[in-house]
Scaffold this active site. Structure first.
Site, mmCIF file in Angstrom:
data_model
loop_
_atom_site.group_PDB
_atom_site.id
_atom_site.type_symbol
_atom_site.label_atom_id
_atom_site.label_comp_id
_atom_site.label_asym_id
_atom_site.label_seq_id
_atom_site.Cartn_x
_atom_site.Cartn_y
_atom_site.Cartn_z
ATOM 1 N N CYS A 26 1.118 -0.839 0.035
ATOM 2 C CA CYS A 26 0.182 -0.031 -0.159
ATOM 3 C C CYS A 26 1.489 1.323 -0.109
ATOM 4 O O CYS A 26 2.366 1.064 -0.413
ATOM 5 C CB CYS A 26 -0.925 -0.274 1.475
ATOM 6 S SG CYS A 26 -0.129 0.197 2.819
ATOM 7 N N ILE A 27 0.654 2.231 0.842
ATOM 8 C CA ILE A 27 1.069 3.774 0.831
ATOM 9 C C ILE A 27 2.372 3.527 1.312
ATOM 10 O O ILE A 27 3.083 3.716 0.827
ATOM 11 C CB ILE A 27 0.299 4.894 1.237
ATOM 12 C CG1 ILE A 27 -1.187 4.640 -0.589
ATOM 13 C CG2 ILE A 27 1.167 5.749 1.075
ATOM 14 C CD1 ILE A 27 -2.263 5.764 0.546
#
Length: 620
Positions: A26-27
């Site tokens: 993810c980020i």
């Protein structure tokens, strides 16, 4: 270490490629499904340079990397390309149904967040340009930008299908074909016109629904496809698999999807959307305060992914979201406010450096560095951030603040709250500023360990961990960046991070209380470890080993205990210069990988006095 080196270390300490079923990111986090979680070297992974934290959560193994996560993931993908397998799951971590749902949703949505966030941000920028009369919503430029920004959301089932197929380990082209079937023009046109409500297929009624912007129908459809394809592969002879397995998969899955699963998925999505809308309508301030305040805990556990289907349903059906994204926004800005409070209040230079580096991404909606590196570590600032999120959430809930696009919940997302003819943006601004301000002010007033412990004038180390980690200059002279060292081994930080000093006096002293761990016959270098476990190498000059001890006198032996400012060795700097050797003296932390970072505490070209100034900051 480089991203490639970090990737190799992570794979090795996870248990090798053979222990990995799936991986994605993810980020800020690397996420893994592992075959045997029991062989993971969790503590060793947490200590790697470049790793902010690691945990088992919701059936996944998560490694918090921060801004370099995409680059580290790329290196891991290169090292594991074509080698992942589902076989050998004897030690596979068992997941309860809730953990399985979280794992599936996060595994599906995180790989496609780039397209979703980018498109959502573009929609917000367009709204801002129209609001300030920079762009007309009647212009052809707007029409093109509208197509670019809306395409991701309109055709979201295609993106979800592709990602879901990877998660469920089924054929990706067949999964995308299912998305195309759901959004076939005939079905979409009938659904829009409303004149034809259903079609018959061998006695089965197929409702005419629009599945644009939906996610639950295609996720359930791809899940069904994974089972149909698996059984078809077993039934069909291997020589005919390429022909008949796709045929059987589509003919069996598509009608069931159209007639039963997709309508059911739409119904589930509608109920989710209705539930959250009702929740904020009936108990707006309370629901907002609870969600805004608890959102950091929800994000840490990965539970926020459970809200994704409802969010996309709401955006597709109503055109806005009042729950996940708004609550994330106030929580993130409260986290940023608390981090700024730490920057202002702390006297701990190590923590100040970490907080400064975490503050900027937090403002833009990436809060893991702030949470794991600052607020949770200090505890009270984390409580302050929760209080700020609760205040902002209550304001958002009271005025039913809406966002009209999906993007990263940070300051750039503010443009997605613009709605012509309403005060929605004003209320959003009030809530966002309030959450930031409360997080900031509460951090200042709640108090935490600010690192104000002083070291005695004699430079003996105090009993606190803060003081025992202080690294004083072992030499008197001028500070230089380690990268300018004439020796490439030191300059490239292979030995460890640190600084260089050009000595003006011929004496090296202990930079802290500790024990001598290494000496040399030529006496030109010495190693020692502090009571806090920091290992330092002091190397007087470059290539001074060639002097074979001439001009050097060592005053301590390996195993000796020393106190800060004790003289370790003396040297004849004029002799070193006369022999044509460099006086550049590296001072490096040889166990750098054990720490989050090692930073200079003093500017290059500054003058330092041995045993007086702090020269390095070790970030735990």
């Amino acid at each position: 270490m480089t991203n490639q080196e970090l990737a190799k270390e992570l794979i090795e300490k996870i248990g090798g490629v053979s222990n990995i079923n799936q991986h994605w990111h993810c980020i800020t986090r690397l996420r893994f499904n592992l075959k045997n979680p029991n062989i993971v070297q969790l503590d060793a992974i947490k200590e790697l340079d470049g790793v902010m934290g690691a945990q088992f959560q919701s059936g996944q193994f998560q490694i918090i990397i921060g801004s370099e996560v995409a680059n580290v993931y790329l290196e891991i993908s290169r090292l594991t390309d074509g080698q992942l397998s589902e076989t050998g799951n004897e030690g596979h971590q068992k997941m309860n149904p809730i953990e399985y749902v979280f794992d599936v949703i996060s595994g599906i949505f995180t790989p496609i967040l780039a397209a979703i966030v980018g498109s959502g941000l573009l929609k917000g920028i367009m709204a801002m340009l129209v609001f300030f009369n920079v762009l007309s919503d009647k212009s052809s430029t707007y029409a093109v930008l509208d197509a670019i920004s809306n395409a991701t959301f309109h055709f979201l089932p295609f993106l979800v299908a592709f990602s879901a197929a990877k998660k469920f380990k089924t054929n990706q082209s067949l999964a995308v074909a299912l998305a195309g079937i759901l959004m076939y023009p005939t079905f979409m046109a009938n659904a829009a016109a409303g004149e034809i409500t259903s079609l018959k297929f061998i006695g089965i009624t197929i409702p005419m629904n629009s599945y644009a912007s939906t996610v639950i129908p295609i996720i359930l459809g791809v899940l069904l496809l994974s089972y149909v394809e698996k059984y078809a592969t077993k039934l069909v002879p291997k020589s005919l698999n390429i022909v008949f397995v796709p045929l059987i998969s589509l003919l069996v899955t598509a009608p069931i999807l159209l007639a039963f699963i997709a309508p059911l998925g739409n119904l589930i999505g509608s109920y989710l959307e209705s539930f959250f809308t009702m929740l904020f309508t009936v108990a707006g301030p309370v629901a907002g305060a609870l969600m805004g305040g608890l959102m950091p805990l929800i994000v840490i556990t990965g539970m926020h992914y459970a809200f994704f289907p409802g969010t996309f349903t709401s955006l597709g059906k109503l055109g806005y979201d009042i729950m996940l994204l708004p609550m994330n926004l106030v929580a993130n800005l409260a986290q940023a406010g608390a981090t700024l409070g730490v920057i202002v209040k702390t006297k701990d230079q190590k923590m100040k450096q970490v907080a400064v580096s975490a503050f900027i991404p937090a403002i833009f909606g990436i809060t893991e560095p702030a949470i794991y590196g600052v607020t949770m570590k200090l505890k009270k600032p984390f409580y302050a951030s929760m209080l700020g999120g609760a205040v902002g959430g209550a304001i958002f809930g009271t005025f039913a603040v809406k966002t009209f696009s999906f993007t990263l919940p940070g300051i750039l997302a503010m443009s997605t709250y613009i709605e012509s003819g309403t005060n929605n943006f004003l209320f959003a601004l009030i809530g966002a500023v309030s959450s930031f301000a409360v997080g900031f002010v509460a951090t200042l007033f709640l108090g935490f360990d600010t690192g104000e412990t002083k070291v005695e004038a004699t430079h003996s180390v105090s009993t606190t961990e803060e003081a025992s980690s202080q690294i004083l200059s072992p030499l008197t002279g001028v500070v230089k960046e380690l990268s300018t060292c004439p020796d490439e081994t030191f300059a490239s930080e292979i030995v460890g991070k640190g600084i260089g000093i050009i000595p003006s006096e011929g004496e090296a002293v202990a930079p802290f209380d500790g024990v001598i761990t290494m000496t040399t016959d030529t006496n030109h270098a010495i190693g020692l470890v502090s009571d806090a476990g920091v290992e330092v190498l002091i190397h007087v000059g470059i290539d001074t080993v060639e002097l074979k001890g001439e001009g050097f006198k060592r005053l301590v032996n390996q195993g000796d205990r020393v106190t800060a400012s004790d003289t370790l060795l003396t040297f004849d700097k004029e002799l070193i210069e006369a022999k044509g050797l460099s006086l550049f003296s590296p001072v490096v932390i040889t166990n750098t990988p054990n720490y989050l970072d090692v930073l200079p505490a003093i500017k290059s070209d500054s003058k330092v006095t041995s045993g007086k100034e702090e020269i390095l900051i070790v970030v735990n």
